[in-house]
Design a protein around this motif. Structure first.
Motif, PDB file in Angstrom:
ATOM      1  N   MET A   1      10.921  -8.579  18.620  1.00 57.65           N
ATOM      2  CA  MET A   1      10.238  -7.353  18.960  1.00 57.65           C
ATOM      3  C   MET A   1      10.265  -6.440  17.734  1.00 57.65           C
ATOM      4  O   MET A   1      11.241  -6.357  17.011  1.00 57.65           O
ATOM      5  CB  MET A   1      10.928  -6.670  20.145  1.00 57.65           C
ATOM      6  CG  MET A   1      10.339  -5.317  20.422  1.00 57.65           C
ATOM      7  SD  MET A   1      10.904  -4.381  21.863  1.00 57.65           S
ATOM      8  CE  MET A   1      12.571  -4.762  22.082  1.00 57.65           C
ATOM      9  N   ASP A   2       9.142  -5.730  17.516  1.00 61.24           N
ATOM     10  CA  ASP A   2       9.044  -4.750  16.439  1.00 61.24           C
ATOM     11  C   ASP A   2       9.321  -3.367  17.011  1.00 61.24           C
ATOM     12  O   ASP A   2       8.982  -3.087  18.157  1.00 61.24           O
ATOM     13  CB  ASP A   2       7.642  -4.757  15.833  1.00 61.24           C
ATOM     14  CG  ASP A   2       7.244  -6.115  15.291  1.00 61.24           C
ATOM     15  OD1 ASP A   2       8.114  -6.991  15.163  1.00 61.24           O
ATOM     16  OD2 ASP A   2       6.054  -6.292  14.997  1.00 61.24           O
ATOM     17  N   MET A   3       9.939  -2.514  16.200  1.00 61.78           N
ATOM     18  CA  MET A   3      10.269  -1.179  16.689  1.00 61.78           C
ATOM     19  C   MET A   3      10.495  -0.244  15.510  1.00 61.78           C
ATOM     20  O   MET A   3      10.990  -0.649  14.472  1.00 61.78           O
ATOM     21  CB  MET A   3      11.542  -1.241  17.534  1.00 61.78           C
ATOM     22  CG  MET A   3      11.975   0.097  18.101  1.00 61.78           C
ATOM     23  SD  MET A   3      13.545   0.007  18.997  1.00 61.78           S
ATOM     24  CE  MET A   3      13.075  -0.977  20.396  1.00 61.78           C
ATOM     25  N   GLY A   4      10.109   1.010  15.702  1.00 68.63           N
ATOM     26  CA  GLY A   4      10.413   2.046  14.738  1.00 68.63           C
ATOM     27  C   GLY A   4      11.087   3.203  15.449  1.00 68.63           C
ATOM     28  O   GLY A   4      10.661   3.582  16.542  1.00 68.63           O
ATOM     29  N   ALA A  18      14.318   4.265  10.902  1.00 67.66           N
ATOM     30  CA  ALA A  18      14.661   2.850  10.765  1.00 67.66           C
ATOM     31  C   ALA A  18      13.540   2.063  11.424  1.00 67.66           C
ATOM     32  O   ALA A  18      13.069   2.422  12.509  1.00 67.66           O
ATOM     33  CB  ALA A  18      15.999   2.528  11.416  1.00 67.66           C
ATOM     34  N   GLY A  19      13.094   1.023  10.762  1.00 62.66           N
ATOM     35  CA  GLY A  19      11.998   0.231  11.294  1.00 62.66           C
ATOM     36  C   GLY A  19      12.310  -1.246  11.315  1.00 62.66           C
ATOM     37  O   GLY A  19      12.886  -1.778  10.374  1.00 62.66           O
ATOM     38  N   LYS A  21      10.085  -4.135  11.249  1.00 61.95           N
ATOM     39  CA  LYS A  21       8.711  -4.581  10.991  1.00 61.95           C
ATOM     40  C   LYS A  21       7.674  -3.490  11.279  1.00 61.95           C
ATOM     41  O   LYS A  21       6.521  -3.791  11.528  1.00 61.95           O
ATOM     42  CB  LYS A  21       8.406  -5.865  11.748  1.00 61.95           C
ATOM     43  CG  LYS A  21       9.334  -7.019  11.358  1.00 61.95           C
ATOM     44  CD  LYS A  21       8.935  -8.292  11.993  1.00 61.95           C
ATOM     45  CE  LYS A  21       8.047  -9.019  10.979  1.00 61.95           C
ATOM     46  NZ  LYS A  21       7.642 -10.320  11.446  1.00 61.95           N
ATOM     47  N   ILE A  22       8.091  -2.233  11.272  1.00 63.07           N
ATOM     48  CA  ILE A  22       7.191  -1.094  11.455  1.00 63.07           C
ATOM     49  C   ILE A  22       7.513  -0.079  10.371  1.00 63.07           C
ATOM     50  O   ILE A  22       8.676   0.119  10.019  1.00 63.07           O
ATOM     51  CB  ILE A  22       7.347  -0.473  12.863  1.00 63.07           C
ATOM     52  CG1 ILE A  22       6.688  -1.382  13.886  1.00 63.07           C
ATOM     53  CG2 ILE A  22       6.781   0.923  12.940  1.00 63.07           C
ATOM     54  CD1 ILE A  22       6.679  -0.854  15.292  1.00 63.07           C
ATOM     55  N   SER A  23       6.479   0.548   9.850  1.00 63.67           N
ATOM     56  CA  SER A  23       6.636   1.554   8.795  1.00 63.67           C
ATOM     57  C   SER A  23       6.363   2.944   9.346  1.00 63.67           C
ATOM     58  O   SER A  23       5.688   3.100  10.356  1.00 63.67           O
ATOM     59  CB  SER A  23       5.664   1.262   7.647  1.00 63.67           C
ATOM     60  OG  SER A  23       5.919  -0.001   7.087  1.00 63.67           O
ATOM     61  N   LEU A  24       6.861   3.941   8.637  1.00 65.97           N
ATOM     62  CA  LEU A  24       6.561   5.343   8.929  1.00 65.97           C
ATOM     63  C   LEU A  24       5.610   5.836   7.847  1.00 65.97           C
ATOM     64  O   LEU A  24       5.842   5.620   6.659  1.00 65.97           O
ATOM     65  CB  LEU A  24       7.841   6.179   8.915  1.00 65.97           C
ATOM     66  CG  LEU A  24       7.670   7.685   9.088  1.00 65.97           C
ATOM     67  CD1 LEU A  24       7.248   8.010  10.517  1.00 65.97           C
ATOM     68  CD2 LEU A  24       8.960   8.413   8.739  1.00 65.97           C
ATOM     69  N   TYR A  25       4.520   6.465   8.268  1.00 70.58           N
ATOM     70  CA  TYR A  25       3.540   7.050   7.348  1.00 70.58           C
ATOM     71  C   TYR A  25       3.572   8.557   7.529  1.00 70.58           C
ATOM     72  O   TYR A  25       3.859   9.051   8.612  1.00 70.58           O
ATOM     73  CB  TYR A  25       2.120   6.586   7.696  1.00 70.58           C
ATOM     74  CG  TYR A  25       1.868   5.113   7.584  1.00 70.58           C
ATOM     75  CD1 TYR A  25       1.211   4.585   6.476  1.00 70.58           C
ATOM     76  CD2 TYR A  25       2.240   4.233   8.603  1.00 70.58           C
ATOM     77  CE1 TYR A  25       0.943   3.232   6.373  1.00 70.58           C
ATOM     78  CE2 TYR A  25       1.981   2.882   8.510  1.00 70.58           C
ATOM     79  CZ  TYR A  25       1.333   2.380   7.395  1.00 70.58           C
ATOM     80  OH  TYR A  25       1.076   1.038   7.301  1.00 70.58           O
ATOM     81  N   TRP A  26       3.217   9.291   6.473  1.00 72.98           N
ATOM     82  CA  TRP A  26       3.011  10.728   6.618  1.00 72.98           C
ATOM     83  C   TRP A  26       1.956  11.169   5.622  1.00 72.98           C
ATOM     84  O   TRP A  26       1.814  10.607   4.540  1.00 72.98           O
ATOM     85  CB  TRP A  26       4.304  11.526   6.526  1.00 72.98           C
ATOM     86  CG  TRP A  26       5.106  11.458   5.275  1.00 72.98           C
ATOM     87  CD1 TRP A  26       5.170  12.393   4.286  1.00 72.98           C
ATOM     88  CD2 TRP A  26       6.026  10.435   4.877  1.00 72.98           C
ATOM     89  NE1 TRP A  26       6.055  12.013   3.304  1.00 72.98           N
ATOM     90  CE2 TRP A  26       6.586  10.813   3.649  1.00 72.98           C
ATOM     91  CE3 TRP A  26       6.420   9.215   5.437  1.00 72.98           C
ATOM     92  CZ2 TRP A  26       7.515  10.030   2.970  1.00 72.98           C
ATOM     93  CZ3 TRP A  26       7.327   8.440   4.764  1.00 72.98           C
ATOM     94  CH2 TRP A  26       7.880   8.845   3.549  1.00 72.98           C
ATOM     95  N   GLY A  37       9.606  -0.253   6.941  1.00 71.71           N
ATOM     96  CA  GLY A  37      10.780  -0.659   7.698  1.00 71.71           C
ATOM     97  C   GLY A  37      11.282  -1.990   7.158  1.00 71.71           C
ATOM     98  O   GLY A  37      10.709  -2.562   6.230  1.00 71.71           O
ATOM     99  N   ASP A  38      12.355  -2.471   7.736  1.00 71.54           N
ATOM    100  CA  ASP A  38      12.894  -3.765   7.322  1.00 71.54           C
ATOM    101  C   ASP A  38      11.977  -4.885   7.801  1.00 71.54           C
ATOM    102  O   ASP A  38      11.312  -4.768   8.832  1.00 71.54           O
ATOM    103  CB  ASP A  38      14.302  -3.961   7.897  1.00 71.54           C
ATOM    104  CG  ASP A  38      15.293  -3.019   7.256  1.00 71.54           C
ATOM    105  OD1 ASP A  38      15.427  -3.066   6.024  1.00 71.54           O
ATOM    106  OD2 ASP A  38      15.914  -2.228   7.985  1.00 71.54           O
TER     107      ASP A  38
END
Length: 131
Positions: A1-4, A18-19, A21-26, A37-38
């Motif tokens: 499962m992917d999660m951020g 913390a991710g 397989k998910i990234s944070l964008y801004w 994310g990792d």
């Protein structure tokens, strides 16, 4: 499962992200930033940890988490996936708009990109900004 996960620390003006397989964008509509994310899923068979990233909260920026279903959606002239580059360009176009307007813009942009192709997966974009 992917999660951020994003913990907003208002007292220190930070987001701890913390991710899996998910990234944070801004973005502020002029620049787009991305914290990857990792490259491991939750419940990965191999032991390991997830790295926390502290990101400064900046007035006027909108922060985004999106599912892989949004980024992997097929469409366009050749039926390829949307991808993070195209998503980032949409952030530049819409990041300074009110969040409700962004919701409509991202939904419409994805529908136009997808065309007649079926939706492949869940498509979620979560966004927030400082008041």
């Amino acid at each position: 499962m992917d999660m951020g996960l994003a913990l907003i620390d208002f007292s220190n003006g930070l987001i701890r992200f913390a991710g899996a397989k998910i990234s944070l964008y801004w973005s502020n509509g002029t620049n787009v930033y991305k914290q990857k994310g990792d490259n491991r899923a939750i419940c990965c068979r191999h032991p390991g940890t997830f790295k926390d990233h502290d990101i400064k909260l900046i007035q006027g920026f909108t922060y985004y988490l999106t599912t892989d279903g949004y980024l992997d959606q097929s469409g366009g002239d050749h039926g390829f996936g949307l991808g993070s580059e195209r998503f980032s360009s949409w952030l530049l176009q819409h990041a300074d708009k009110p969040l409700e307007d962004q919701r409509h813009a991202f939904s419409e942009s994805l529908a136009n990109f997808r065309g007649n192709l079926p939706q492949r997966d869940d498509v979620t974009v979560l966004s927030f900004r400082l008041p």
